[in-house]
Structure formats: structure tokens, C-alpha cells
Design a protein around this motif. Structure first.
Motif, short mmCIF file in Angstrom:
data_model
loop_
_atom_site.label_atom_id
_atom_site.label_comp_id
_atom_site.label_asym_id
_atom_site.label_seq_id
_atom_site.Cartn_x
_atom_site.Cartn_y
_atom_site.Cartn_z
N VAL A 190 0.43 12.29 -3.33
CA VAL A 190 2.22 12.24 -3.36
C VAL A 190 2.64 10.97 -4.53
O VAL A 190 1.01 9.74 -4.34
CB VAL A 190 2.23 11.57 -2.21
CG1 VAL A 190 3.78 10.73 -2.64
CG2 VAL A 190 2.34 12.38 -0.92
N PRO A 191 2.94 11.36 -5.19
CA PRO A 191 3.24 10.21 -6.80
C PRO A 191 4.36 9.48 -6.82
O PRO A 191 5.54 10.12 -6.33
CB PRO A 191 3.50 11.72 -8.33
CG PRO A 191 4.00 12.08 -7.58
CD PRO A 191 3.14 12.72 -5.98
N GLY A 197 -1.88 12.66 1.74
CA GLY A 197 -2.48 12.03 2.30
C GLY A 197 -3.47 10.92 1.19
O GLY A 197 -4.05 9.76 1.52
N LEU A 198 -2.87 10.92 -0.43
CA LEU A 198 -2.87 9.73 -1.19
C LEU A 198 -2.45 9.73 -2.00
O LEU A 198 -1.13 10.60 -2.44
CB LEU A 198 -4.37 10.02 -1.73
CG LEU A 198 -4.43 9.00 -3.49
CD1 LEU A 198 -4.74 7.66 -2.81
CD2 LEU A 198 -5.48 9.75 -4.46
N TYR A 199 -1.28 8.40 -1.90
CA TYR A 199 -0.25 7.95 -2.73
C TYR A 199 -0.78 6.98 -3.90
O TYR A 199 -1.19 6.21 -3.61
CB TYR A 199 0.53 6.48 -1.88
CG TYR A 199 1.70 7.62 -0.71
CD1 TYR A 199 2.74 8.27 -0.67
CD2 TYR A 199 0.73 6.96 0.76
CE1 TYR A 199 3.13 8.83 0.47
CE2 TYR A 199 0.76 8.10 1.90
CZ TYR A 199 1.61 8.35 1.43
OH TYR A 199 2.66 9.30 3.06
N VAL A 200 -0.05 7.83 -4.95
CA VAL A 200 -0.39 7.10 -6.39
C VAL A 200 0.48 6.31 -6.92
O VAL A 200 1.62 7.03 -7.52
CB VAL A 200 -1.06 7.90 -7.15
CG1 VAL A 200 -1.62 7.46 -8.58
CG2 VAL A 200 -2.11 8.81 -6.64
N VAL A 229 -3.62 1.85 3.77
CA VAL A 229 -2.38 2.26 2.84
C VAL A 229 -3.19 2.97 1.86
O VAL A 229 -3.77 1.98 1.31
CB VAL A 229 -1.10 1.79 2.64
CG1 VAL A 229 -0.70 3.67 1.59
CG2 VAL A 229 -0.12 1.17 3.60
N SER A 230 -3.94 4.26 2.24
CA SER A 230 -4.54 4.54 0.80
C SER A 230 -3.18 5.33 -0.27
O SER A 230 -2.89 5.86 -0.76
CB SER A 230 -4.49 6.44 1.34
OG SER A 230 -5.40 6.84 0.71
N ILE A 231 -3.65 3.74 -1.15
CA ILE A 231 -2.10 4.10 -2.43
C ILE A 231 -3.26 3.77 -3.44
O ILE A 231 -4.54 2.51 -3.36
CB ILE A 231 -1.42 3.84 -1.94
CG1 ILE A 231 -0.74 2.95 -2.84
CG2 ILE A 231 -1.83 1.79 -1.50
CD1 ILE A 231 1.32 2.45 -2.76
N LEU A 266 -8.59 6.76 -9.82
CA LEU A 266 -9.39 6.87 -8.57
C LEU A 266 -11.12 6.74 -8.98
O LEU A 266 -11.52 6.09 -7.21
CB LEU A 266 -9.16 9.13 -8.64
CG LEU A 266 -7.90 9.44 -8.33
CD1 LEU A 266 -8.38 10.90 -9.13
CD2 LEU A 266 -7.87 9.57 -6.87
N VAL A 267 -11.71 6.30 -10.17
CA VAL A 267 -12.96 6.29 -10.00
C VAL A 267 -12.76 5.19 -9.51
O VAL A 267 -13.66 4.10 -8.87
CB VAL A 267 -13.12 6.24 -11.90
CG1 VAL A 267 -14.60 5.59 -11.39
CG2 VAL A 267 -13.71 7.81 -11.65
#
Lengths: 510, 447
Positions: free
Chosen positions: B29-30, B95-98, B124-126, B149-150
Motif C-alpha cells: 500500500v503506497p 501487508g506493507l505500507y510505503v 507498524v510494517s511501514i 526495502l533493502v
């Protein structure tokens, strides 16, 4: 002092008190309108927002259509890449008018970090000169995005300074996206540059016919020439329908400004009347044409739907004293259309529909949907201003229930919540605004697509025909709903749909 | 190429590429921290350039966006971002907020990482990436998301697993054939027994991405896209990387497998057996085309126009696999001079021995001029060896060029406005057959 004396047009929040975040109902809005309170509805903000468009996109839809024009975006690289989609309209539109599909030409000064620090005016100046030399266009529209708006580049100053050095007419257009929430300001931004740069210098005075007979003929012609405003929400097929109706009253039509050559813009200042098809588009410019060139205008009904098309024709006819002709035309058109629609009615009767689009488009289309036998159960308008009050009134008169009106610049999360509650049988939405309904399994149709017919009597029939197709086999969307999930939490569907709307005087997010 | 502008840019800004990349991640989710119009601009761009692909799980106008305006320009946008993230977590399931940034917050100096880190510290997965549009093009935006991500998502200090690799270099939506191309390249690698983490296909998962540091090798199928992230990966997680061209067709796939095999010290015999088997199958399928290829005189001169990945891969496929004559190859990315030789070198020594001309030119309208220089126009002579019969492989913007030189045309590189793409891909042995079908199909369409 006219707005057109300033470099930048005012934003619609200030000029029209337009709002974009509001929850109301059809009766509530109609009541406010009748109570004479105009548009004095509190605007608000949302604590959760989704992406939307800015004024740059509709402005480019107009500018990209201009023949012999180069669009020069002065901004970071990405601004205006939407033209990749608008280019289809440019190609189809030029093919429909001149029998040849042609790509638009759009350039970007691609401002980078260095430019952000040291300013982009020099780069813009070099780009203008190179674009003029390379493409030799009639005009270069210099369109400012967000970055020059923040770093303070003066695109008008650059254009003014360079104008003597280039052969193209330089037209600065202000589309700094962060400056207005109402993207209908796009139309004002484009009309502003047309008004400031393309009309004044030629004006009415330098028309010099050769002999008296020609003067008379020209006067006679001009007395029956009408400007038909199209800001790119109508395709050629819709223009043709309106031309057909206006010409059958004996009028000559000057479609303006999409696909109009910059040189022909001066014609607009000499017409007998300007006719808008949508107040959201044209009020800023028509006021100016009237004030400065004495061209009166009509800006009231949108010719979508049977009643609205007939009202629109009557208004035009009245100006020229063609009332009787108009009544005959309307009677025969309506009779023929209504008989043709009978075929579709059995499938439409009692079906519930939700409509979502720009304010006037959504309301006029909702009225059309009522006319062909559907029941409107909800509307989402991109913004609200006082021009629409007449439409709310029409809809309220025919409403079967006091349904919701969501004023939202897109915001599909509110829509997902509402659709889940209302469970309409059909959805109509703006381009790029249909996926929510589609993934919920609702038969869906686009409310705006310049390749399709929507306007006038023909538009009614064609919309009915297309909706009949959608309802006859909604398998595509049904399959999507069975196999895909929208990205909203289950708890969101249980929450109040306007939980994130904070209007003044309303508690925060609850 | 102009020093002062980019003509009809065949990409978006870094935010556009970043948003598309996040959209393509499983459950991604951007959250755009930008002015309101950026999301709409990207949606319309993909609508017109990505082979009819817009949206995905959380794309198009569905993406959360702080929509900052004049108030934030004056007072700063960090509080608005904080509110937007908090409400996004309540409304959107991801699942992942960016968090990715546009021009406006970067110019005014918002510190998104301060805000993002507050949420991270609450579990929070962000993650966040500074992708302001003036930083570069959409390919660079892809790289910036991979770098984020890295740096902030991948588990650190995990053990390397034998035979596990990550595959990068195909940019979602900017390559309209991204799904098919990633899958095609992954199948190639699976043929030699590797376990492939390709990040963006339905076979990939966030768990797999989080464990990406367990790979013993990163494979970047691009001289440009994802290179920055691969270097950062090596630095942070100690995983080396190889750079290979996008493996389109039989010759490139063969070399791709050998290169990866060597980098991982795989059993050469195994690699060669796989190649032999795949080639046997490939040519068995190609076999029945032979009569028509010759009878219909299907060999063509060609102009290739595309991004750095496609320009190289298509040229090589046309020359080495099909036996065509791609006399002009135009790379439309704005490639720095220091990187140009690596890309040009890919087609400098073709196995077929055919010599092409490589030009770095971001302005598509200038291609005809380059062609006229490479292949001068006739000067009234009776006998003239013309650039005909010809074919144009490029984007949909090359339709006008194709009309001008009277050649059939196929859109492969962005923008692809005149084709629908779902999972068609051109990588691998089978991908080469797909491409051959599409090219020959375009020639005989009116037969």
C-alpha cells in the motif's frame, strides 16, 4: 478591474466559494438552494484522503487538443505524463475532424535538484527558444506545475521577455497543483491565458471587409453564429449532436476552444451568443467575453437527458426569437426518442443506480437516468458550487427517497463504504473512477469518455443502449467481486461513511 | 537530444515509478506524501502507456495520499502526514505500507523519516523513500523503493541459502510486459534448479521478500534499473550481484543461464543439458514457420526504439535469433555518458556478426533524422539499396515514424497505448517465440 488583468486567475474556493468535502442529501441541498442560502455550505477537510487529480490534468486535456500547439511543461519530469492517455483523444479527435490521426507534442523542462535550488527560469527560456526553432508551432503553452510555484519562477515574465524572439505565440498557464483543491480551476487557468493573450490584441476592430455586400453578409452571418463551448469533456460525436440541433434552428456553430486553432479564437469575440454546456466549465470565460466583447452567453442547463436538452434548446431559441421552431423541434425529437427508449425500459424499471462525477455532469446524468426508468439512490460530486442548485432542485422533485450526496474529490473509500450499504444495481463513474464499483460486482459504466455519445437526444439513446448492454450481462464485474478484494479493512465497511470528514463545527473523525 | 527539455517523456518521475513499484508488491500500500494531483497523473499515464494496466490491489486513485496544499507549504506537512498514516492504518488493509514523497514536501523540507520511524517503533510494517519527482525518472523511483526495502524491511544477518537468488531489473508498469517478463526470467532460472524471489509476481510473498537477504546472488536483468539497490544490498547484506541484459529469446537466454551458472559455480553439465533441451524444443516449435519465413520473404531491416532494457534486448533478438537487420537502435532513456558504453557494448559484438548503430536519444521525433544519417536517402539514382522492407519495433509513439518509412510496427517499450497486456512476456526461450509471433503477425495482418 477584471480578473484577467492579473497574471493568475483566482481559485474557485475564493471566487465561487466552491467546496469539496461535504455530506448532505438531495433534499438538504435542494432546500438550501431554495432557501436562497446559495452555496454557503461549510467546507471541510478529511483526516484520510486518497489520491486525486489536480488542475493540471484537465488543463492539459484542453491544451493537448489545440492543433499546431506545443505543450511545454515547466515542472519536474513527471508532471503532464498523463498526456500519454490524453494523446488517444488527440489522435481520435484529429482523425474525426481532419481525417488524420496525429500525436500531440509535449515537452518537459524536467526540473532537477539543481534547478530547485538555483531557479528554472533560464532553462525555461532556452527550452522555449529550442521548441520554437524545432517544431515551428503556432503557439507554445507554457504550463507551470508545483515546483516553479514553490521556488518562485516567473513564467509570465519569461514569456513576455522572449515573445519578441520567437515566432510562436507564448501562452503561460498556471497549473500549480498544490494551490487549489478545486481542479475545475483548470478551465479558468486555460481560459485566462486565452483571454489575456489570444483575444485582446486582435479584438473586433481589425476586421476590414472589402465591400458593402460582404459587410452585410458577414453581419448577417455573425448575427446567427453561436460559440459552442467545449473544454474537452465532449467528443466529436457530442459536438455533432449539438451542431445538428442548433443548425436545425438556423444557427451557425463555432466550437471553441478544443481543437480550435489559436488564430481562429478571435472569431469567438464576434459571435452573437456563447452557449455553455456546463457551468462548471465556462462561467469564468463567458463573463469575460460578455464584459469585454459584448458577447452574451447562456450558462444554465447541461444538455444531458431529455428534459435538460429541451430546456437548453429553449434557452438558445429565446435569444433569437425562434421559440416556435424550437417547440416543433423539441416535440418531434422527444416523441421519436421516447418511443425508441421503450425497448429498454423493462430491464431498467426499478433498478437502483449510483452516479459519480464532476458536479454538473453527475447531476444531469442522474436526471437522465431517472428519465429512462432507473432509480437514483446516491450521487457523488467532485465539488459543489451554487450553479448546481437548479439541478438539485430538478432531481429532488423526482426523487423516490432522500438519498445521499457525497461531495468528494474522488475519495473511493467513501464510495466503497456507501456502495456496500446501498447495494445499487448499476454504477456510473468518471474515467479512472469505476474500479471500486466494478470490484464490488456492480455493473458499471463510464460517465465521460470522448469517444462515446452522452449529449443531446442522441446521447440519451446511446447511454440507454450501453446501460442495457451492461445490465444484460454483468458477468465481468461479478467474477471480479467473487475473486478480488478491495484494499479496505472489514471494519471500514462497518464505520460511518463520513467518519473522516471534518466540517467546521463537527467533531473530529467520529 | 535536447539539453533543455525532454520530449514526450517515456517514463514518469521518480514518485510515479515508486508508487507503481509499491503497488506491484504483494499487499503493498503506497502512501503518497504529495500534492493531490500526482496520483491522478500516474493513473492517467499508465492508462495510456502501460498496455491498459492501471490499478492493482491498491493503485490508481485508490492510493492514500496526504494531498498537501498551500497550508502545508507554509506550515510544513509532517503533521498532515502523521494524521494520514494513522488514518490509513485504520482504513486500508495492507501487508506493507510505503511512504513515498512528491516534489512539494521535499522542496519545503518535510522529514518523512521522522514520522515513519515513529510508526515503525510501534511495530507498524511501514517504510519510507524520498522520491520527490525532481530526483529522476520512474526507473530511478523503482530503484529507490528497492533501496528502502533493502535498508529498512529485509531481515538482517540471516544465513545464505544455497540456490536462492533475487531477480530485479524489470520495472512494474514501466515495462508493460513486466509480469510476463519476470515470470519468463524466473522460469529460466528455475530450470537450472534455483529458487527465485522475483518480488512482484503472484508467486511472490512479503515473507519471501523479507527473507531476501538469504539469497546467495542478486541478478539484475538491466544495465540501469535496480543497480543502485543491488550495490546497497551487497553493502548491507553481503550478497553479490550480476548484471545481465533482459534475456529475450534463445541466444540471450542461453547466455543468461551460463552467466548465472558461472556466478553460482553451478555444474556446467547441468546448465548445458538444460540449454540443449530448451533449444531443441524452441527450434521444434519454430520449425513449421520455415516455409513461410522464406516464401513470404519475412526478413526485415529494422529500427529499434526503446528504453535501455528493450533497446538492447530487442536488437539482439532481431539480429541473432531472427536474422533480421536492425540497422538503428535508439535508446530513449536519458543515460549518463559514463553508462552509455556498457549499454552500447551489449550490441557492439553481435553473435550474428551484424553491426547495428546505437544512438542515445530521448526525443523520439529525432529518430528519423538519425535513420537518415545512418541510411542516406536516395539521390535520384536508378538503382538504390533502400531501407526496405523494414519494421519499426518501439513504443506506440513510433507509429508516426513507421508511417513515414512505410513499415509495419509493434509497440513493446513504454508507452504501449495500442495493445492490451496481461501476462504476456518476451523473456526466456518461450518469450522469444511470443515476440516472433507478434512481429510476424504484424507483417501479415492484412494478408
Amino acid at each position: 478591474m477584471s480578473y484577467f488583468d492579473n497574471k493568475v486567475p483566482p481559485k474557485r474556493e475564493d471566487r465561487l466559494k466552491a467546496v469539496i468535502a461535504h455530506n448532505d442529501s438531495i433534499c438538504g441541498l435542494a432546500l438550501k438552494a431554495r432557501g436562497g442560502k446559495g452555496c454557503l455550505i461549510d467546507d471541510g477537510d478529511r483526516g484520510f484522503t486518497q489520491g486525486t487529480i489536480c488542475l493540471l490534468l484537465p488543463a492539459l486535456a484542453m491544451l493537448n487538443s489545440l492543433p499546431d500547439n506545443v505543450v511545454l511543461l515547466h515542472s519536474a519530469l513527471g508532471c503532464g505524463s498523463c498526456t500519454h492517455s490524453q494523446n488517444a483523444n488527440v489522435r481520435m479527435g484529429s482523425n474525426a475532424r481532419w481525417g488524420k490521426a496525429k500525436d500531440g507534442v509535449w515537452l518537459s523542462t524536467a526540473l532537477d535538484e539543481t534547478d530547485v535550488i538555483s531557479g528554472g527560469e533560464d532553462k525555461l527560456a532556452r527550452a522555449i527558444i529550442e521548441a520554437d526553432r524545432r517544431y515551428r508551432p503556432a503557439s507554445i503553452t507554457i504550463v507551470a506545475g508545483c515546483v516553479p510555484g514553490i521556488i518562485g519562477d516567473d513564467i509570465d515574465g519569461v514569456a513576455q521577455r522572449l515573445q519578441p524572439q520567437v515566432s510562436a505565440k507564448l501562452l503561460p498557464v498556471h497549473c500549480e497543483g498544490f494551490k487549489t483543491k478545486i481542479w475545475a480551476t483548470a478551465y479558468d487557468a486555460v481560459y485566462h491565458t486565452i483571454g489575456r493573450n489570444l483575444l485582446e490584441e486582435k479584438g473586433v476592430t481589425d476586421y476590414a471587409p472589402q465591400d458593402e455586400f460582404e459587410v452585410l453578409r458577414e453581419q448577417e452571418r455573425l448575427a446567427k453564429t453561436v460559440n459552442l463551448m467545449n473544454v474537452s469533456s465532449m467528443g466529436r460525436v457530442d459536438e455533432q449532436e449539438l451542431e445538428r440541433l442548433l443548425e436545425s434552428l438556423g444557427l451557425e456553430v463555432n466550437v471553441f476552444p478544443v481543437f480550435a486553432h489559436p488564430d481562429s479564437f478571435v472569431k469567438a469575440t464576434r459571435a452573437a451568443l456563447s452557449i455553455s454546456t456546463c457551468p462548471t466549465h465556462d462561467d469564468y470565460f463567458l463573463g469575460y467575453l460578455e464584459e469585454r466583447f459584448g458577447v452574451p452567453s447562456i450558462i444554465k442547463h447541461m444538455p444531458i437527458g431529455i428534459e435538460n436538452t429541451s430546456l437548453w434548446i429553449r434557452d438558445v431559441a429565446r435569444v433569437f426569437g425562434f421559440e416556435e421552431q424550437a417547440e416543433r423541434l423539441i416535440a418531434s425529437e422527444e416523441a421519436e426518442l421516447k418511443a425508441s427508449l421503450e425497448e429498454f425500459r423493462p430491464l431498467f424499471e426499478g433498478q437502483k443506480v449510483f452516479v459519480s462525477a464532476g458536479e454538473f455532469r453527475a447531476l444531469a446524468t442522474a436526471r437522465l437516468l431517472q428519465e429512462i426508468g432507473l432509480e437514483v439512490v446516491g450521487i457523488r460530486s467532485f465539488h459543489h458550487d451554487h450553479f448546481a442548485e437548479v439541478e438539485y432542485d430538478k432531481l429532488a422533485r423526482e426523487a423516490k427517497s432522500d438519498y445521499v450526496v457525497d461531495i468528494a474529490n474522488v475519495q473511493p473509500f467513501e464510495e466503497a463504504n456507501l456502495l456496500n450499504r446501498l447495494k445499487p444495481d448499476l454504477f456510473l463513474g468518471h474515467a479512472n473512477g469505476n474500479m471500486t464499483a466494478a470490484k464490488l460486482g456492480i455493473p458499471t459504466h463510464v460517465i465521460y469518455n470522448t469517444g462515446l455519445a452522452y449529449i443531446g437526444y442522441r446521447g440519451v439513446y446511446e447511454i440507454a443502449r450501453r446501460l442495457h448492454r451492461q445490465l444484460s450481462n454483468p458477468a465481468y464485474n461479478r467474477n471480479l467481486a467473487e475473486n478480488l478484494k478491495l484494499p479496505y479493512r472489514d471494519s471500514w465497511y462497518q464505520a460511518e461513511p463520513f467518519s473522516y470528514l471534518n466540517t467546521r463545527g463537527r467533531s473530529v473523525n467520529e | 537530444m535536447s539539453e533543455n527539455f525532454v520530449e514526450r517523456a517515456r517514463y514518469l518521475c521518480s514518485l510515479g515509478g515508486a508508487a507503481a513499484t509499491v503497488t506491484a508488491l504483494p499487499g503493498g500500500v503506497p502512501i503518497l506524501h504529495s500534492a493531490s494531483g500526482c496520483a491522478g497523473n500516474f493513473a492517467w499515464t499508465q492508462n495510456g502507456g502501460s498496455g491498459l494496466q492501471v490499478g492493482g490491489y491498491c493503485g490508481s486513485l485508490t492510493v492514500p495520499s496526504s494531498n498537501i496544499g498551500e497550508t502545508e507549504v507554509v506550515f510544513g506537512g509532517e503533521e498532515r502526514l502523521r494524521e494520514q498514516i494513522a488514518s490509513t492504518l485504520k482504513v486500508m488493509h495492507g501487508g506493507l505500507y510505503v511512504v513515498v514523497t512528491g516534489c512539494v514536501p521535499e522542496v519545503i523540507g518535510d522529514d518523512i523519516f521522522a514520522v515513519v520511524n515513529d510508526f515503525r517503533s510501534e511495530g507498524v510494517s511501514i517504510i519510507g523513500a524520498a522520491t520527490g519527482g525532481f530526483r529522476g525518472d520512474s526507473y530511478w523511483g523503482y530503484d529507490l523503493v528497492l533501496q528502502a526495502l533493502v535498508k529498512d524491511y529485509l531481515a538482517k544477518g540471516i544465513e545464505k541459502a544455497k540456490g536462492r537468488v533475487n531477480l530485479w531489473g524489470v520495472v512494474p508498469y514501466m515495462d508493460p510486459f513486466w509480469r510476463g517478463n519476470l515470470e519468463g526470467a524466473r522460469r529460466l532460472l528455475e530450470l537450472i534448479g534455483l529458487e527465485v524471489n522475483s518480488f512482484f509476481t503472484p508467486a511472490d510473498t512479503l515473507e519471501g521478500i523479507q527473507a531476501a537477504a538469504s539469497a546467495e546472488l542478486n541478478i539484475v536483468a538491466s544495465d540501469l534499473y535496480g543497480q543502485g539497490a543491488a550495490r546497497l544490498f551487497e553493502e548491507k547484506h553481503g550478497t553479490p550481484f550480476v548484471t545481465a541484459p533482459l534475456p529475450i529469446g534463445v541466444s540471450a537466454s542461453e547466455e543468461f543461464l551460463r552467466q548465472v551458472g558461472a556466478a553460482l559455480s553451478l555444474d556446467e553439465g547441468l546448465v548445458e543439458r538444460v540449454i540443449a533441451r530448451e533449444k531443441k524444443e524452441y527450434y521444434q516449435i519454430l520449425d513449421p514457420l520455415t516455409d513461410c519465413y522464406n516464401d513470404l520473404d519475412l526478413q526485415r531491416y529494422a529500427v529499434v526504439v526503446g528504453d535501455a532494457n528493450y533497446a538492447v534486448a530487442l536488437t539482439r533478438f532481431l539480429a541473432d535469433d531472427l536474422g533480421w537487420l536492425p540497422a538503428l537502435t535508439v535508446v530513449t532513456d536519458r543515460v549518463q555518458e559514463s553508462e552509455q558504453s556498457a549499454i552500447a557494448g551489449r550490441v557492439g559484438q553481435l553473435a550474428s556478426g551484424f553491426a547495428t548503430n546505437v544512438v542515445f536519444e530521448s526525443d523520439g521525433s529525432q529518430v528519423l533524422g538519425h535513420l537518415n544519417r545512418v541510411w542516406p536517402q536516395p539521390a535520384g539514382q536508378k538503382y538504390y539499396n533502400s531501407f526496405s522492407p523494414a519494421f519499426v519495433v518501439g513504443s506506440s509513439l513510433e507509429r508516426e515514424l513507421a508511417l513515414q518509412i512505410g513499415a509495419p510496427h509493434l509497440s513493446v517499450s513504454f508507452p504501449v497505448a495500442n495493445r492490451a497486456v496481461l501476462d504476456r512476456g518476451y523473456t526466456g526461450f518461450r518469450g522469444g517465440l511470443r515476440l516472433a509471433e507478434d512481429l510476424f503477425g504484424a507483417i501479415v495482418v492484412n494478408r
